[in-house]
Design an enzyme around this catalytic site. Structure first.
Site, PDB file in Angstrom:
ATOM      1  N   GLY A 210       0.832  -1.201   0.000  1.00 10.77           N
ATOM      2  CA  GLY A 210       0.000   0.000   0.000  1.00 10.77           C
ATOM      3  C   GLY A 210       0.862   1.245   0.000  1.00 10.77           C
ATOM      4  O   GLY A 210       1.997   1.228  -0.464  1.00 10.77           O
ATOM      5  N   CYS A 211       0.348   2.308   0.534  1.00  6.50           N
ATOM      6  CA  CYS A 211       1.067   3.579   0.600  1.00  6.50           C
ATOM      7  C   CYS A 211       2.422   3.380   1.275  1.00  6.50           C
ATOM      8  O   CYS A 211       2.497   2.828   2.367  1.00  6.50           O
ATOM      9  CB  CYS A 211       0.240   4.611   1.368  1.00  6.50           C
ATOM     10  SG  CYS A 211       1.110   6.172   1.639  1.00  6.50           S
ATOM     11  N   PHE A 212       3.480   3.850   0.646  1.00  2.00           N
ATOM     12  CA  PHE A 212       4.812   3.573   1.168  1.00  2.00           C
ATOM     13  C   PHE A 212       5.204   4.363   2.414  1.00  2.00           C
ATOM     14  O   PHE A 212       6.147   4.023   3.102  1.00  2.00           O
ATOM     15  CB  PHE A 212       5.899   3.707   0.110  1.00  2.00           C
ATOM     16  CG  PHE A 212       5.868   4.896  -0.805  1.00  2.00           C
ATOM     17  CD1 PHE A 212       5.511   6.166  -0.384  1.00  2.00           C
ATOM     18  CD2 PHE A 212       6.223   4.734  -2.140  1.00  2.00           C
ATOM     19  CE1 PHE A 212       5.508   7.251  -1.250  1.00  2.00           C
ATOM     20  CE2 PHE A 212       6.237   5.813  -3.022  1.00  2.00           C
ATOM     21  CZ  PHE A 212       5.881   7.075  -2.565  1.00  2.00           C
ATOM     22  N   TRP A 213       4.500   5.416   2.751  1.00  3.15           N
ATOM     23  CA  TRP A 213       4.916   6.259   3.884  1.00  3.15           C
ATOM     24  C   TRP A 213       4.967   5.491   5.199  1.00  3.15           C
ATOM     25  O   TRP A 213       5.961   5.528   5.915  1.00  3.15           O
ATOM     26  CB  TRP A 213       3.994   7.452   4.045  1.00  3.15           C
ATOM     27  CG  TRP A 213       4.001   8.409   2.902  1.00  3.15           C
ATOM     28  CD1 TRP A 213       4.991   8.605   1.980  1.00  3.15           C
ATOM     29  CD2 TRP A 213       2.951   9.316   2.562  1.00  3.15           C
ATOM     30  NE1 TRP A 213       4.617   9.580   1.095  1.00  3.15           N
ATOM     31  CE2 TRP A 213       3.380  10.029   1.412  1.00  3.15           C
ATOM     32  CE3 TRP A 213       1.704   9.590   3.104  1.00  3.15           C
ATOM     33  CZ2 TRP A 213       2.588  11.013   0.822  1.00  3.15           C
ATOM     34  CZ3 TRP A 213       0.927  10.568   2.504  1.00  3.15           C
ATOM     35  CH2 TRP A 213       1.364  11.268   1.374  1.00  3.15           C
TER      36      TRP A 213
ATOM     37  N   GLU B  99       3.930   1.144  -5.391  1.00  2.00           N
ATOM     38  CA  GLU B  99       4.646   1.900  -4.376  1.00  2.00           C
ATOM     39  C   GLU B  99       5.325   0.868  -3.496  1.00  2.00           C
ATOM     40  O   GLU B  99       4.666  -0.049  -2.993  1.00  2.00           O
ATOM     41  CB  GLU B  99       3.694   2.757  -3.540  1.00  2.00           C
ATOM     42  CG  GLU B  99       3.168   3.957  -4.274  1.00  2.00           C
ATOM     43  CD  GLU B  99       2.480   4.964  -3.355  1.00  2.00           C
ATOM     44  OE1 GLU B  99       2.685   4.906  -2.114  1.00  2.00           O
ATOM     45  OE2 GLU B  99       1.746   5.814  -3.881  1.00  2.00           O
TER      46      GLU B  99
END
Length: 157
Positions: A10-13, A54
């Site tokens: 999912g979102c890499f952050w 991502e």
């Protein structure tokens, strides 16, 4: 000697922030992998047309943290049964993927996936792709240590 591991969850952050905290992880960088466009930008990847995911690429010391331990962290960071989405984010760029860097990593990833599927922890099939690592395209600098720079621990509050 260090090794690399690359995960899409999912979102890499949040993935980058969590993996960075594991003892033995020397570095974690947000980026893109698995697509057809050279040197993609975040804007390109967000079109869901480049085929990139991502990802977070981890450099780790195998004497201090094993690949199996990194896999365990990966499974716990997201819902691997969701196809091309995590939470509010959707599109192939948010797919669950393990990009292996060696035959040993591939074998360990496949065994871990099968073991997790058989564990009964999830009622749906695990959708995680296990594919060879390709070129890692480092994301723009503002994506690196994104949550840390903002004093946040999680993406979604």
């Amino acid at each position: 000697m260090s090794e690399k591991a690359t995960f899409g969850a999912g979102c890499f952050w949040g993935v980058e922030a969590t993996l960075r905290e594991i003892p033995g992880v020397l570095d974690a960088a947000s980026g893109y992998m698995g697509g057809s466009l050279d040197n993609p930008t975040y804007k390109d990847v967000c079109t869901d047309q480049t085929g990139h995911a991502e990802v977070v690429q981890v450099e780790f010391d195998p004497a201090k943290v094993s690949y199996d331990q990194l896999l365990e962290a990966f499974w716990g960071l997201h819902d691997p049964t969701q196809l091309n989405r995590q939470g509010p984010d959707f599109g192939t760029q948010y797919r669950s993927a393990i990009f292996f860097h060696s035959p040993e990593q591939e074998q360990k990833a496949r065994i871990a996936k099968e073991r997790l599927q058989q564990s009964g922890r999830f009622s749906r099939p695990i959708a995680t792709q296990i594919v060879p690592a390709a070129t890692f395209w480092r994301a723009e600098e503002y994506h690196q240590r994104y949550l840390e720079k903002r004093g946040l621990r999680h993406c979604h509050i």
